[in-house]
Design an enzyme around this catalytic site. Structure first.
Site, PDB file in Angstrom:
ATOM      1  CG  ASN A  91      -1.835  -1.194   1.265  1.00 42.23           C
ATOM      2  OD1 ASN A  91      -2.340  -1.605   0.226  1.00 42.23           O
ATOM      3  ND2 ASN A  91      -2.052  -1.765   2.428  1.00 42.23           N
ATOM      4  CG  HIS A 104       4.518  -1.694   5.395  1.00 40.97           C
ATOM      5  ND1 HIS A 104       4.504  -0.320   5.576  1.00 40.97           N
ATOM      6  CD2 HIS A 104       3.223  -2.071   5.271  1.00 40.97           C
ATOM      7  CE1 HIS A 104       3.249   0.094   5.586  1.00 40.97           C
ATOM      8  NE2 HIS A 104       2.444  -0.943   5.374  1.00 40.97           N
TER       9      HIS A 104
HETATM   10  P1  5GP Z   1      -0.581  -0.346   5.785  1.00 43.27           P
HETATM   11  O1  5GP Z   1      -2.040  -0.009   5.864  1.00 43.27           O
HETATM   12  O2  5GP Z   1       0.279   0.806   6.196  1.00 43.27           O
HETATM   13  O3  5GP Z   1      -0.198  -0.974   4.486  1.00 43.27           O
HETATM   14  O4  5GP Z   1      -0.380  -1.526   6.836  1.00 43.27           O
HETATM   15  C1  5GP Z   1       0.108  -1.344   8.122  1.00 43.27           C
HETATM   16  C2  5GP Z   1       0.022  -2.683   8.812  1.00 43.27           C
HETATM   17  O5  5GP Z   1       0.746  -2.603  10.019  1.00 43.27           O
HETATM   18  C3  5GP Z   1      -1.419  -3.100   9.193  1.00 43.27           C
HETATM   19  O6  5GP Z   1      -1.732  -4.339   8.575  1.00 43.27           O
HETATM   20  C4  5GP Z   1      -1.368  -3.206  10.714  1.00 43.27           C
HETATM   21  O7  5GP Z   1      -2.132  -4.278  11.219  1.00 43.27           O
HETATM   22  C5  5GP Z   1       0.109  -3.374  10.994  1.00 43.27           C
HETATM   23  N1  5GP Z   1       0.530  -2.872  12.284  1.00 43.27           N
HETATM   24  C6  5GP Z   1       0.232  -1.660  12.819  1.00 43.27           C
HETATM   25  N2  5GP Z   1       0.804  -1.525  14.034  1.00 43.27           N
HETATM   26  C7  5GP Z   1       1.492  -2.685  14.252  1.00 43.27           C
HETATM   27  C8  5GP Z   1       2.287  -3.138  15.352  1.00 43.27           C
HETATM   28  O8  5GP Z   1       2.490  -2.470  16.347  1.00 43.27           O
HETATM   29  N3  5GP Z   1       2.829  -4.382  15.230  1.00 43.27           N
HETATM   30  C9  5GP Z   1       2.629  -5.164  14.135  1.00 43.27           C
HETATM   31  N4  5GP Z   1       3.212  -6.369  14.118  1.00 43.27           N
HETATM   32  N5  5GP Z   1       1.884  -4.764  13.083  1.00 43.27           N
HETATM   33  C10 5GP Z   1       1.328  -3.533  13.153  1.00 43.27           C
END
Ligand code: 5GP
Length: 119
Positions: A91, A104
């Site tokens: 994303n 990521h």
């Molecule tokens: P994005 O929406 O930015 O692509 O995804 C961010 C991801 O990070 C989400 O799937 C969310 O669940 C994950 N995430 C957010 N905070 C944490 C955390 O503290 N630890 C872990 N392991 N994952 C996290």
């Protein structure tokens, strides 16, 4: 946009927040997502400070980019996804719905992924 060193993944990299590590090397960390959307849902991040896939692709060193891609194959094997496959998602920025501003890649698998929403 400048890199925010207080984003949640930067804190994970500094060891300030615990994580369930799947894989780690000099350039890359992979850990399970805290709210898994599939039986397998992990996140691969570079250790360097990159905002997004675009930023990483444009400004990371060749060593970092190679390490990231080599890590993907190792993680797929560790997670047992080699035979049935998986989905990789980055994303990116506002329209991509990126919530954490540290580059990521999501790896999702363990069952059939839902059809992509095409708009
Ligand atoms: P994005 O929406 O930015 O692509 O995804 C961010 C991801 O990070 C989400 O799937 C969310 O669940 C994950 N995430 C957010 N905070 C944490 C955390 O503290 N630890 C872990 N392991 N994952 C996290």
């Amino acid at each position: 946009m400048t890199y925010d060193p207080n984003n949640i993944f930067a804190k994970i990299l500094r060891g300030e927040i615990p994580n369930n590590t799947v894989y780690e090397d000099d350039h890359v960390l992979c850990f399970d997502d805290i709210t898994p959307q599939m039986p397998v849902h992990c996140l691969i991040i570079p250790k360097g400070q990159y905002l997004s896939l675009t930023d990483f692709s444009a400004t990371a060193s060749d060593d970092e980019i190679i390490a990231f891609h080599r890590a993907i194959a190792k993680i797929i094997k560790i997670k047992g996804l080699s035979d049935d496959g998986y989905r990789a998602i980055c994303n990116t920025d506002i329209d991509g719905g990126q919530e954490v501003p540290h580059f990521h890649m999501h790896i999702l698998g363990g069952e059939l992924c839902p059809k992509m929403i095409v708009r």
